[in-house]
Scaffold this motif. Sequence first.
Motif, PDB file in Angstrom:
ATOM      1  N   GLU A 181      -8.850  -3.177  -2.876  1.00 40.94           N
ATOM      2  CA  GLU A 181      -7.778  -2.596  -2.199  1.00 40.94           C
ATOM      3  C   GLU A 181      -6.838  -2.844  -2.305  1.00 40.94           C
ATOM      4  OE1 GLU A 181      -7.515   1.628   1.434  1.00 40.94           O
ATOM      5  OE2 GLU A 181      -9.817  -0.275   1.198  1.00 40.94           O
ATOM      6  N   GLU A 182      -6.648  -3.484  -1.781  1.00 50.34           N
ATOM      7  CA  GLU A 182      -6.157  -4.634  -1.085  1.00 50.34           C
ATOM      8  C   GLU A 182      -4.577  -4.850  -2.169  1.00 50.34           C
ATOM      9  OE1 GLU A 182      -4.434  -8.816   0.265  1.00 50.34           O
ATOM     10  OE2 GLU A 182      -5.827  -8.428   1.154  1.00 50.34           O
ATOM     11  N   ALA A 183      -5.489  -5.135  -3.977  1.00 52.27           N
ATOM     12  CA  ALA A 183      -4.774  -5.818  -4.568  1.00 52.27           C
ATOM     13  C   ALA A 183      -4.420  -3.572  -5.610  1.00 52.27           C
ATOM     14  CB  ALA A 183      -6.068  -6.145  -6.107  1.00 52.27           C
ATOM     15  N   ALA A 184      -4.663  -3.082  -5.467  1.00 55.61           N
ATOM     16  CA  ALA A 184      -4.297  -1.574  -5.607  1.00 55.61           C
ATOM     17  C   ALA A 184      -2.797  -1.028  -4.686  1.00 55.61           C
ATOM     18  CB  ALA A 184      -5.614  -0.469  -5.884  1.00 55.61           C
ATOM     19  N   GLU A 185      -2.751  -1.787  -3.213  1.00 50.67           N
ATOM     20  CA  GLU A 185      -2.212  -1.278  -2.351  1.00 50.67           C
ATOM     21  C   GLU A 185      -0.654  -1.857  -3.485  1.00 50.67           C
ATOM     22  OE1 GLU A 185      -1.271   0.549  -0.355  1.00 50.67           O
ATOM     23  OE2 GLU A 185      -3.225   1.567   0.137  1.00 50.67           O
ATOM     24  N   ILE A 186      -0.743  -2.976  -3.934  1.00 46.76           N
ATOM     25  CA  ILE A 186      -0.105  -4.239  -4.088  1.00 46.76           C
ATOM     26  C   ILE A 186       0.860  -3.221  -5.595  1.00 46.76           C
ATOM     27  CG2 ILE A 186       1.194  -6.438  -4.905  1.00 46.76           C
ATOM     28  CD1 ILE A 186      -1.254  -6.848  -3.154  1.00 46.76           C
ATOM     29  N   VAL A 187      -0.388  -3.299  -6.768  1.00 45.58           N
ATOM     30  CA  VAL A 187       0.472  -2.981  -7.607  1.00 45.58           C
ATOM     31  C   VAL A 187       1.420  -1.053  -7.505  1.00 45.58           C
ATOM     32  CG1 VAL A 187      -0.984  -1.670  -9.861  1.00 45.58           C
ATOM     33  CG2 VAL A 187      -1.913  -3.680  -8.732  1.00 45.58           C
ATOM     34  N   ILE A 188       0.442  -0.184  -6.468  1.00 49.42           N
ATOM     35  CA  ILE A 188       1.117   1.183  -6.802  1.00 49.42           C
ATOM     36  C   ILE A 188       2.730   0.729  -6.368  1.00 49.42           C
ATOM     37  CG2 ILE A 188       1.205   3.136  -4.639  1.00 49.42           C
ATOM     38  CD1 ILE A 188      -1.723   3.224  -4.638  1.00 49.42           C
ATOM     39  N   ARG A 189       2.769  -0.386  -4.849  1.00 49.37           N
ATOM     40  CA  ARG A 189       3.852  -0.408  -3.921  1.00 49.37           C
ATOM     41  C   ARG A 189       5.323  -1.183  -5.788  1.00 49.37           C
ATOM     42  NH1 ARG A 189       2.671  -4.173  -0.916  1.00 49.37           N
ATOM     43  NH2 ARG A 189       2.827  -6.123  -1.278  1.00 49.37           N
ATOM     44  N   ILE A 190       4.910  -2.118  -6.459  1.00 46.37           N
ATOM     45  CA  ILE A 190       5.796  -2.337  -7.211  1.00 46.37           C
ATOM     46  C   ILE A 190       5.963  -1.549  -9.174  1.00 46.37           C
ATOM     47  CG2 ILE A 190       5.274  -4.326  -6.574  1.00 46.37           C
ATOM     48  CD1 ILE A 190       3.486  -5.044  -9.257  1.00 46.37           C
ATOM     49  N   SER A 191       4.960  -0.254  -8.858  1.00 44.71           N
ATOM     50  CA  SER A 191       4.642   0.112 -10.173  1.00 44.71           C
ATOM     51  C   SER A 191       5.761   1.505  -9.913  1.00 44.71           C
ATOM     52  CB  SER A 191       3.949   0.970 -10.291  1.00 44.71           C
ATOM     53  OG  SER A 191       2.787  -0.961 -10.874  1.00 44.71           O
ATOM     54  N   GLU A 192       6.121   2.211 -10.422  1.00 47.37           N
ATOM     55  CA  GLU A 192       6.506   3.662 -10.832  1.00 47.37           C
ATOM     56  C   GLU A 192       5.899   4.728 -10.900  1.00 47.37           C
ATOM     57  OE1 GLU A 192       9.617   6.216 -13.110  1.00 47.37           O
ATOM     58  OE2 GLU A 192       9.736   3.632 -14.053  1.00 47.37           O
ATOM     59  N   ARG A 193       6.007   5.656 -10.207  1.00 48.03           N
ATOM     60  CA  ARG A 193       5.283   6.925 -10.363  1.00 48.03           C
ATOM     61  C   ARG A 193       5.607   7.618 -11.350  1.00 48.03           C
ATOM     62  NH1 ARG A 193       2.814   7.511  -3.925  1.00 48.03           N
ATOM     63  NH2 ARG A 193       2.829   5.265  -3.309  1.00 48.03           N
ATOM     64  N   VAL A 194       4.537   8.518 -11.810  1.00 49.51           N
ATOM     65  CA  VAL A 194       5.188  10.026 -12.437  1.00 49.51           C
ATOM     66  C   VAL A 194       4.032  11.352 -11.829  1.00 49.51           C
ATOM     67  CG1 VAL A 194       5.478   8.432 -14.744  1.00 49.51           C
ATOM     68  CG2 VAL A 194       3.303   9.461 -14.212  1.00 49.51           C
ATOM     69  N   GLU A 195       4.618  12.344 -12.458  1.00 51.00           N
ATOM     70  CA  GLU A 195       4.120  13.014 -11.670  1.00 51.00           C
ATOM     71  C   GLU A 195       2.590  13.143 -11.842  1.00 51.00           C
ATOM     72  OE1 GLU A 195       4.582  18.233 -11.653  1.00 51.00           O
ATOM     73  OE2 GLU A 195       5.750  16.767 -13.612  1.00 51.00           O
ATOM     74  N   GLY A 196       2.001  13.923 -10.669  1.00 51.98           N
ATOM     75  CA  GLY A 196       0.588  13.719 -10.664  1.00 51.98           C
ATOM     76  C   GLY A 196      -0.542  12.518 -10.667  1.00 51.98           C
ATOM     77  N   PHE A 197       0.359  11.423 -10.138  1.00 53.63           N
ATOM     78  CA  PHE A 197      -0.322  10.254  -9.299  1.00 53.63           C
ATOM     79  C   PHE A 197      -1.411  10.402  -8.368  1.00 53.63           C
ATOM     80  CE2 PHE A 197      -0.054   6.386  -7.063  1.00 53.63           C
ATOM     81  CZ  PHE A 197      -0.980   5.361  -7.633  1.00 53.63           C
ATOM     82  N   ASP A 198      -2.539  10.575  -8.046  1.00 51.84           N
ATOM     83  CA  ASP A 198      -2.891  10.521  -6.670  1.00 51.84           C
ATOM     84  C   ASP A 198      -4.107   9.078  -6.380  1.00 51.84           C
ATOM     85  OD1 ASP A 198      -4.802  10.251  -5.299  1.00 51.84           O
ATOM     86  OD2 ASP A 198      -6.440  12.418  -6.086  1.00 51.84           O
TER      87      ASP A 198
END
Length: 556
Positions: free
Chosen positions: A328-345
């Motif tokens: 979960e910690e790894a996922a949080e960091i990936v979300i923070r440094i990535s660009e979101r597209v429409e429909g991301f959950d």
Amino acid sequence: MKLSPNHLKRYKEIARLLWKYGRSDLVQQIAAANDFDPAESGQVDAGGTPEQLAADLEAMGPTYVKLGQVLAGRPDLLPEAYVAALARLQDSVKPFPYAEVEQIVMSELGVRISKAFSRFDTEPMAAASLGQVHFAQLRDGRPVVVKVQRPNIRAQIADDFEVLGEIATFLDEHTAMGKRFRFSAVLEEFRQTIQDELNYQREVQNLIKLGENLREYPRIIVPQPVVDYSTSSVLTMDYVNGRKVTTLSPLARLDLEAAPLIEELFRSYLKQVLVDGIFHADPHPGNVFITDDGQIALLDLGMVGHVTPGMQDNLLKILLALSEGKGEEAAEIVIRISERVEGFDPSQFRRQISQLVATRRDRGLDQMKVGRSLLDVSQHARDSGLIVPSELTLLGKTLLQLDEVGRILDPEFDPNASIQRNVSELMSRRMKRDLSQGNLFSSLLEMKDFLGSLPGRLNRIMDAITDSQLQVKVKAVDADVVLEGMQKIANRITAGVVLAALIVGASLLMQVDTRFRILGYPGLAIVLFLAAAAGAFYLVGSIFLQDYRSRKRLRK
């Protein structure tokens, strides 16, 4: 968008390849937009074998051979059988004639081969997609290898990328897969990588830079270039007497001190990525040699990765989270440094990564491949609607190749434990680098400016307070949601007050004797009691229903 008529022949070859390996849907979409009959490209039924794919890419030319080599290091994109088949392109490519080698070397160096070298073997030691390597000796007897670029390779690659660029742009604009994967951006990164590899002067600088950065590791060798004998198309560098790790026999491995060797190799790569910010990005087993005296030599530094200081911090955190099994910690960091597209959950992505890491943790952290885990995280991110930084994918590919080299040399090597062993040293070196003389002076100057302007700022604040002119502006996040929640609370309080008033009013009316009666009681009082009871049941029911829906939404 229509494809250029000048590229129609090349497109037919690509269309045939896509059709053969199960992507007829993409072929038909492009054909429909360009008034083109897919059958004209001579498609065959889908079902080509992995070995046929390697042969087909080789037949299409150097650009596609290089593409196959890149895909061979990406098991997150292709099944294992295809990755294994494409791996042969890293070692086995047809050479070009010596006559062309002689002409290129003479044109680039300005002298005949016999004048520049006392020996120059006509048979190449190895051939790759962009060039081939010959053994030679300088006039002073120094053994070297000379890498010569394939003739007319730059014009051919530029033309191939023009065709691929048109197709990638079309797919991005007209297909759901293109909108998600952004083929044009991926292709541009691939094009830039090949452009860098085609410029041997850049590889000269890479060899010098990484040689300096890895000088502290006695078991790691980076062959140094002969600058005067190197140009943009010819590269001369030290000869390394050794063998590829893939050719080592079990008996030869027993003679090696494998554990400290691979530990130092892994530590040197962590330093390259997380401290130096520049790293050898293609350490597949064909580019890693074991010298006769038991050292490791890193070859082919045309492909290097660059990491900014901010990204270094994030990559270090992701590596630590994965090595310790914290999905979960790894996922949080990936979300923070990535660009979101429409429909991301975000919730679904966190669950996927947590489950992925937990599954591998259950098998044992010593069995978890960090590189493969990074690539799987990148793949889940793409599938979920995130555009991850290219540095994350490149690091995953590099560590996966290191995992492979490590398991060849020492099957007991644990990359996760190596990360945890070396993280303290890495953090210490990062801090020392950040506290360099230049950074320290810069911080002191900023502190001087801050302290110098602080009295004036405090005076302005105190004057504003004295004159009742101080204003505080609050920017609320999700203000509409907050206001809606406050309105619901106010409505419930108001409803409760109204119900209480009805009950009190009914109680007072019970004392008033009237002709209108219900069940022997004053009728108006009973009506108010019934209205209050109905309102109370409705209010309590709505509260319980809303709370239930909220809990159900949170569980999702």
